[in-house]
Design an enzyme around this catalytic site. Sequence first.
Site, PDB file in Angstrom:
ATOM      1  N   CYS A 192       0.844  -1.210   0.000  1.00 29.82           N
ATOM      2  CA  CYS A 192       0.000   0.000   0.000  1.00 29.82           C
ATOM      3  C   CYS A 192       0.876   1.256   0.000  1.00 29.82           C
ATOM      4  O   CYS A 192       1.551   1.516  -0.987  1.00 29.82           O
ATOM      5  CB  CYS A 192      -0.998  -0.051   1.152  1.00 29.82           C
ATOM      6  N   HIS A 233      -3.401  -4.366   1.630  1.00 31.71           N
ATOM      7  CA  HIS A 233      -2.781  -4.705   2.920  1.00 31.71           C
ATOM      8  C   HIS A 233      -2.845  -6.221   3.137  1.00 31.71           C
ATOM      9  O   HIS A 233      -3.893  -6.721   3.567  1.00 31.71           O
ATOM     10  CB  HIS A 233      -3.554  -4.023   4.063  1.00 31.71           C
ATOM     11  N   GLU A 240      -1.522  -7.892   5.472  1.00 30.48           N
ATOM     12  CA  GLU A 240      -1.357  -8.220   6.895  1.00 30.48           C
ATOM     13  C   GLU A 240      -2.671  -8.155   7.677  1.00 30.48           C
ATOM     14  O   GLU A 240      -2.690  -8.486   8.855  1.00 30.48           O
ATOM     15  CB  GLU A 240      -0.310  -7.289   7.520  1.00 30.48           C
TER      16      GLU A 240
HETATM   17  N1  GLN Z   1      -3.317   6.642   0.594  1.00 29.36           N
HETATM   18  C1  GLN Z   1      -2.166   6.374   1.375  1.00 29.36           C
HETATM   19  C2  GLN Z   1      -0.946   7.093   0.815  1.00 29.36           C
HETATM   20  O1  GLN Z   1      -1.039   7.744  -0.145  1.00 29.36           O
HETATM   21  C3  GLN Z   1      -1.877   4.888   1.433  1.00 29.36           C
HETATM   22  C4  GLN Z   1      -2.949   4.209   2.247  1.00 29.36           C
HETATM   23  C5  GLN Z   1      -2.522   2.960   2.915  1.00 29.36           C
HETATM   24  O2  GLN Z   1      -1.348   2.624   3.037  1.00 29.36           O
HETATM   25  N2  GLN Z   1      -3.512   2.250   3.381  1.00 29.36           N
HETATM   26  O3  GLN Z   1       0.106   7.000   1.365  1.00 29.36           O
END
Ligand code: GLN
Length: 197
Positions: A79, A178, A180
Amino acid sequence: MSKPVGLLTLQGDYDKHRRAFRALGRETFDVRRPGELAEVSCLVIPGGESTTLTRLVDRAGLREPVCEFAAHHPVMGTCAGLIMVATALTGEKRPDYGVEPLGLLDCTVIRNGYGRQIDSFTAPVSLDRLDGSPDPFPAVFIRAPRITSVGPDVEVLASYRDEPVIIRQGHLLGMAFHPELTEDFRIHRYFLEMLPD
Ligand code: GLN
């Protein structure tokens, strides 16, 4: 005995990654300073907020050391961590947000490309190309980055709606969601299998 799994514990969802690796019988080691990279066999950059991660990575003097580490060790970005390992960002309405990716995994991503927090969702993603498993993985997308293009050396290991969501380039692994946040640790196991014996 190989070194523990490194977790970049500057910000974000690193504790759940710790839990996943422990469930697989592997110890973790917190990385917050450059010297700590010498203690670990690989590194996980967790989800969180890439703006904050950028600031904290640079404040800790970790940018160059992480890039050097990634040249020879497995690194997994999930992410916001995917945003951090990407080579390019696109669709930034405000470049002054200050996200500065590390430029490791050859892909372009758009932050929040699947919508805002309220648009978070869980979707079944096939891991067939990862481990041949017929069971879909419950992938949790939270303000997730969208992967808009990948370089020629990048393998697409899983897709969602015909777009890549797990990608690999050599010993670098990135995913938009994610892994995890479920009890299914197949992706963490796959990452451990990327470690040399
Ligand atoms: N939108 C977040 C970012 O730009 C990432 C979101 C997340 O890691 N769940 O860093």
